[in-house]
Design a protein around this motif. Structure first.
Motif, PDB file in Angstrom:
ATOM      1  N   ARG A 117       0.814  -1.206   0.000  1.00 34.12           N
ATOM      2  CA  ARG A 117       0.000   0.000   0.000  1.00 34.12           C
ATOM      3  C   ARG A 117       0.855   1.267   0.000  1.00 34.12           C
ATOM      4  NH1 ARG A 117      -5.215   1.220   2.638  1.00 34.12           N
ATOM      5  NH2 ARG A 117      -5.318  -0.987   3.134  1.00 34.12           N
ATOM      6  N   GLU A 154     -10.887  -0.022  -0.864  1.00 36.99           N
ATOM      7  CA  GLU A 154      -9.546   0.455  -1.168  1.00 36.99           C
ATOM      8  C   GLU A 154      -9.500   1.269  -2.448  1.00 36.99           C
ATOM      9  OE1 GLU A 154      -6.832  -2.773  -1.245  1.00 36.99           O
ATOM     10  OE2 GLU A 154      -6.355  -2.555   0.871  1.00 36.99           O
ATOM     11  N   ARG A 191      -8.469   5.107  -2.709  1.00 36.86           N
ATOM     12  CA  ARG A 191      -7.369   5.467  -3.604  1.00 36.86           C
ATOM     13  C   ARG A 191      -7.774   6.624  -4.523  1.00 36.86           C
ATOM     14  NH1 ARG A 191      -4.397   1.368  -7.900  1.00 36.86           N
ATOM     15  NH2 ARG A 191      -2.632   2.732  -8.351  1.00 36.86           N
ATOM     16  N   GLY A 202      -5.316  -7.247  -3.346  1.00 38.88           N
ATOM     17  CA  GLY A 202      -5.634  -6.895  -1.976  1.00 38.88           C
ATOM     18  C   GLY A 202      -5.806  -8.130  -1.132  1.00 38.88           C
TER      19      GLY A 202
END
Ligand SMILES: [Zn+2]
Length: 375
Positions: A193, A243, A247, A325
């Motif tokens: 990440r 996520e 992002r 992920g």
């Protein structure tokens, strides 16, 4: 595959594609990304010289090309090398032998290998709609190289333990391990990440600095998200993974906070060179997950290595259906054969791994920038 050929031929074969060093230097002073000097200290323990990095990258690129094939189209490669060359010249490592390669697969993906080897799939080019989006993707991948995320990924790898006196170039066994570990990290696992965030943020700045609208990456990722909407429940679920939204939110925040305001999108020029149409994710032909093999053999997955799993990796491929992920971590943790298929990553590739050499002079890059109103 023998080590000898693995390393040797890639270096020779790809030379023609590089941006001349002087082209880089000419534009290299336009701006520097902060933090590069500090990072060098972090990397000291790696003991990987620039030359070894290039050697490693060439060998990793050869594996990636063998897996997905290369689009045998000089005009497309030349265009990619122009956009990539403009960005690389403004990066913190303009003198690397930057090499931009179009992989022959419908899967939407991009991979950065050490030493300046940036790979983008035909499927990604098909989904991209203008030059600012391409610059967003390439900028992101370029930062993985300039910040040495690719090198750091093998430093952390337990599979590549170096003896005190060992060097990558001094031990072919070690180099081969490093090539395998790097390939696995780039293609199968992705970066963590932290690295992805850094690449997003510095990549936007890089694209903006040369004149591209910094919103390009976000536009592309949003389209990628939409692409997964109608897919099966598993992918649909993944497409709405928080996520991805965080992002995208972060990209917007960065643009606002840094007041990045460049405007070139260059859709017409993009469409002049890139005329691919996307293949829906449900129609992508795949080979079995885990084989990621040089031969594309679908029969059996290789046993997975005992590496600690990345936390929340979400690179370009990581936000793809079933591709990353936490979901991917779960798959990797299980037996190799139990892994699910990620249509983008596991997409079938073309059969021709040969690079398509193009040579770009400083004057070519200058004309390309001028035509596009870039800096
Ligand atoms: Zn990435």
């Amino acid at each position: 595959m023998k080590r000898q050929s693995l390393v040797g031929c890639a270096v020779v074969a790809l030379l023609g594609l590089t941006i001349p060093a002087h082209a880089g230097r000419q534009f290299g002073q336009l701006g520097k990304i902060g933090g590069a000097v500090k990072k060098v200290n972090d990397l000291r323990e790696l003991q990987v010289t620039d030359q070894e990095e290039a050697q490693l990258g060439a060998a990793v690129s050869e594996r990636i090309r063998a897996r997905y094939g290369v689009v045998q189209d000089a005009a497309v490669h030349r265009y990619l090398a122009m956009v990539g060359g403009v960005l690389a010249a403004a990066s913190t490592r303009p003198a690397l032998p930057w090499t931009f390669i179009v992989l022959d697969t419908d899967g939407v993906n991009a991979f950065a290998a050490p030493g300046g080897y940036v790979h983008v799939t035909r499927g990604a080019l098909a989904l991209i709609q203008d030059e600012s989006e391409l610059a967003g993707v390439l900028g992101h991948e370029i930062i993985h190289v300039t910040e040495k995320h690719t090198i750091r990924s093998i430093q952390k790898s337990k599979a590549v333990q170096m003896g005190a006196a060992e060097t990558l170039s001094g031990s072919s066994a070690l180099l081969e391990k490093a090539v395998t570990a790097t390939y696995d990290n780039i293609v199968d696992k992705g970066f963590g990440r932290e690295e992805e965030n850094e690449s997003d943020e510095k990549g936007l700045e890089l694209a903006n600095r040369v004149g591209y609208a910094p919103s390009g990456l976000g536009e592309f990722l949003t389209r990628l998200k939409d692409r997964n909407k109608d897919a099966t429940e598993k992918r649909g679920l993944f497409a709405s993974h928080p996520e991805m939204q965080s992002r995208l939110d972060n990209l917007k925040k960065e643009i606002a906070a840094k007041k990045l305001a460049s405007t070139a999108t260059l859709a017409d020029r993009y469409k002049k060179f890139i005329t691919y149409t996307p293949t829906p994710v449900t129609e992508i032909a795949t080979v079995a997950a885990g084989s990621a093999g040089l031969t594309g053999d679908t029969k059996k997955a290789e046993p997975k290595k005992e590496e600690p799993k990345k936390k929340g990796g979400f690179g370009l491929s990581r936000m793809l259906p079933g591709g990353g992920g936490e979901k991917q971590q779960a798959q990797v943790t299980g037996s190799g054969s139990a892994r699910g298929v990620d249509p983008e990553k596991d997409a079938k590739g073309g059969s021709n791994p040969n690079p398509v050499p193009v040579t770009i002079a400083a004057a070519d890059l200058a004309a390309f920038k001028k035509e596009g109103g870039l800096r």
